[in-house]
Design an enzyme around this catalytic site. Structure first.
Site, mmCIF file in Angstrom:
data_model
loop_
_atom_site.group_PDB
_atom_site.id
_atom_site.type_symbol
_atom_site.label_atom_id
_atom_site.label_comp_id
_atom_site.label_asym_id
_atom_site.label_seq_id
_atom_site.Cartn_x
_atom_site.Cartn_y
_atom_site.Cartn_z
ATOM 1 N N HIS A 136 0.881 4.575 1.407
ATOM 2 C CA HIS A 136 0.460 5.330 2.332
ATOM 3 C C HIS A 136 0.430 6.247 3.730
ATOM 4 C CE1 HIS A 136 -1.224 5.369 7.072
ATOM 5 N NE2 HIS A 136 -2.089 4.007 6.322
ATOM 6 N N GLU A 158 -12.280 2.348 4.615
ATOM 7 C CA GLU A 158 -11.003 2.181 5.869
ATOM 8 C C GLU A 158 -11.540 3.261 6.766
ATOM 9 O OE1 GLU A 158 -7.340 -0.126 5.488
ATOM 10 O OE2 GLU A 158 -6.983 1.811 5.338
ATOM 11 N N GLU A 190 0.296 -1.461 0.306
ATOM 12 C CA GLU A 190 0.224 -0.233 0.046
ATOM 13 C C GLU A 190 0.911 1.024 -0.181
ATOM 14 O OE1 GLU A 190 -2.210 -1.406 4.167
ATOM 15 O OE2 GLU A 190 -1.752 0.698 4.341
ATOM 16 N N ASP A 207 -3.758 3.938 -0.965
ATOM 17 C CA ASP A 207 -4.927 3.866 1.226
ATOM 18 C C ASP A 207 -5.206 5.619 0.807
ATOM 19 O OD1 ASP A 207 -5.002 3.774 3.878
ATOM 20 O OD2 ASP A 207 -5.515 5.933 3.244
#
Lengths: 132, 300
Positions: B156, B269, B154, B186
């Site tokens: 992030h 999320e 990811e 993300d």
């Protein structure tokens, strides 16, 4: 299911070894968003009323097995899962008197994907617990 | 509800329900929540949501599949970890990393997942992954291909898209020619204003360094890497009563995805305050918002 609170309502009791009270126990729910291998657990600092135990002192029971903090750090095959509470045993000769106590914990866990400067992650929880 | 006109796919990561799952709701309740959004995808954390990980019982595996069937859900992304600093006295070896990643790939496959996100330990403040990542991933690529699983680390915060970490991942795809290694985005990297959401376990300094500072990655950077994006985690902190989000620019994100033909998942999320039950309400709000924005983008 488990208590929403990190410190579980069930499980607080004095620990009897061969007829002698050697300490007390309580249960903690994993405060992190994933379960962890035991080696990523740094320890738990415990305050109860005006008593204090450092991170190294309490013993851990995970998945039915008992560990000191140092043993956990080199372990390879035990986990603290999200859906399985850890039992913490604090050595305290004579145990605790029945009644309501203010229990505070600081649970230190390591997350290798967070820069080392910001580790360990420390999760604080406190609540009143009742010993029967 | 999803209709034939939608090309974005909607899902929820069980990460959203941190603290609430196994306390206020069971795995089955969580599946029911997701299904009630009209969403099709369920994302899990292997080390969080598999009872008995890494060796769940046959009974648990059967229940998982029965749950997916009952609620009409598809297993999407499986979150795994390569804990490079597994011990304080030594790092994980490449062989150990391979064993872990391979085990998660097999589990993910058993449970029906099609992407796997390995979260790799870091060696610097700007989140450079531990160098074992490359040989570890390379040694399981063939197995990932056999299982039909795409491995996607990811991107992030605080790592933006224009960063050596992403360049290295893209170079790896180029060098190996693999179709089983891609990127996971993300949406926290698009954050434009600070959040005061409390990230449990981190001190003030760490919160400022990594989780509150808005990175505000421009949409043009997303467009550049979109052909390599296998999955999107729709990270957010707070959606207000009027379905607006002060931190994450959803209109820009959804418009960009629609205009550039992304047809993969947006998997919620929720990372806001962990007040009991709040995650459930917030995920519903996010889905309401995302559907409205997709409809709006397609009407243009």
């Amino acid at each position: 299911m488990l208590d929403r609170h990190i410190i579980q309502n069930r499980g607080i009791r004095n620990v009897d070894a061969d007829g002698e009270i050697i300490g007390f126990q309580f249960r903690l729910r994993m405060p992190n968003y994933r379960g962890l291998w035991g080696s990523l657990i740094e320890g738990v600092e415990v305050r109860l009323d005006d008593l204090y135990w450092d991170r190294e002192t309490p013993r851990w029971t995970l998945q039915g097995r008992d560990f000191s903090c140092a043993e956990l750090r080199t372990s390879t095959d035990v986990r603290w899962q999200l859906d399985e509470p850890a039992t913490i045993t604090v050595p305290h000769r004579g145990g605790l008197p029945a009644g309501v106590h203010h229990l505070k914990v600081d649970i230190a866990l390591r997350a290798p994907y967070i820069p080392a400067e910001f580790q360990p992650s420390v999760f604080h929880a406190e609540r009143k617990v009742t010993l029967l | 509800m999803t209709s034939g006109h939608d090309t974005l796919k909607y899902g929820v990561s069980l990460y959203s329900y941190t603290g609430d799952i196994y306390t206020l709701l069971t795995l089955d309740d969580a599946m029911a929540e997701i299904a009630d959004l009209g969403a099709s995808g369920i994302e899990i954390l292997g080390e969080g949501n598999i009872s008995g990980y890494p060796t769940p019982s046959t009974r648990w595996i059967d229940d998982w599949h029965a749950g997916l069937e009952r609620h009409g859900l598809t297993a999407t992304n499986y979150g795994s970890w390569i804990d490079s600093r597994m011990w304080q006295h030594r790092d994980l070896s490449v062989d150990e990393g391979v064993t872990i990643l391979r085990r998660d790939l097999e589990l993910a496959s058993t449970l029906g997942f099609t992407t796997l996100r390995p979260k790799i330990g870091v060696v610097s403040q700007d989140l450079r992954p531990h160098p074992i990542w490359e040989p570890v991933v390379e040694r399981v690529l063939e197995r990932a291909a056999e299982l039909g699983i795409v491995i996607c680390p990811e991107i992030h915060a605080p790592t933006p898209i224009r960063h050596e970490v992403v360049d290295d991942y893209l170079a790896f795809i180029e060098r190996t020619g693999t179709e089983h290694f891609r990127l996971l985005i993300d949406t926290g990297i698009f954050q434009r204003t600070a959040t005061d959401a409390h990230h449990e376990g981190l001190d003030e300094e760490a919160q400022e360094a990594g989780w509150r500072r808005p990175l505000a990655v421009p949409m043009a950077d997303l467009v550049d890497v979109l052909p390599y994006v296998a999955f999107i985690q729709a990270k957010f902190f707070d959606i207000r009563d009027d379905l607006t989000d002060a931190q994450i620019p959803w209109r820009d994100i959804v418009t960009t995805l629609v205009e550039h033909g992304y047809t993969g998942y947006l998997s919620s999320e929720y990372e806001g305050d962990r007040v009991p039950g709040r995650s459930l309400e917030q995920v519903r709000r996010q889905h309401a918002l995302l559907r409205l924005l997709e409809k709006e983008a397609r009407a243009r």
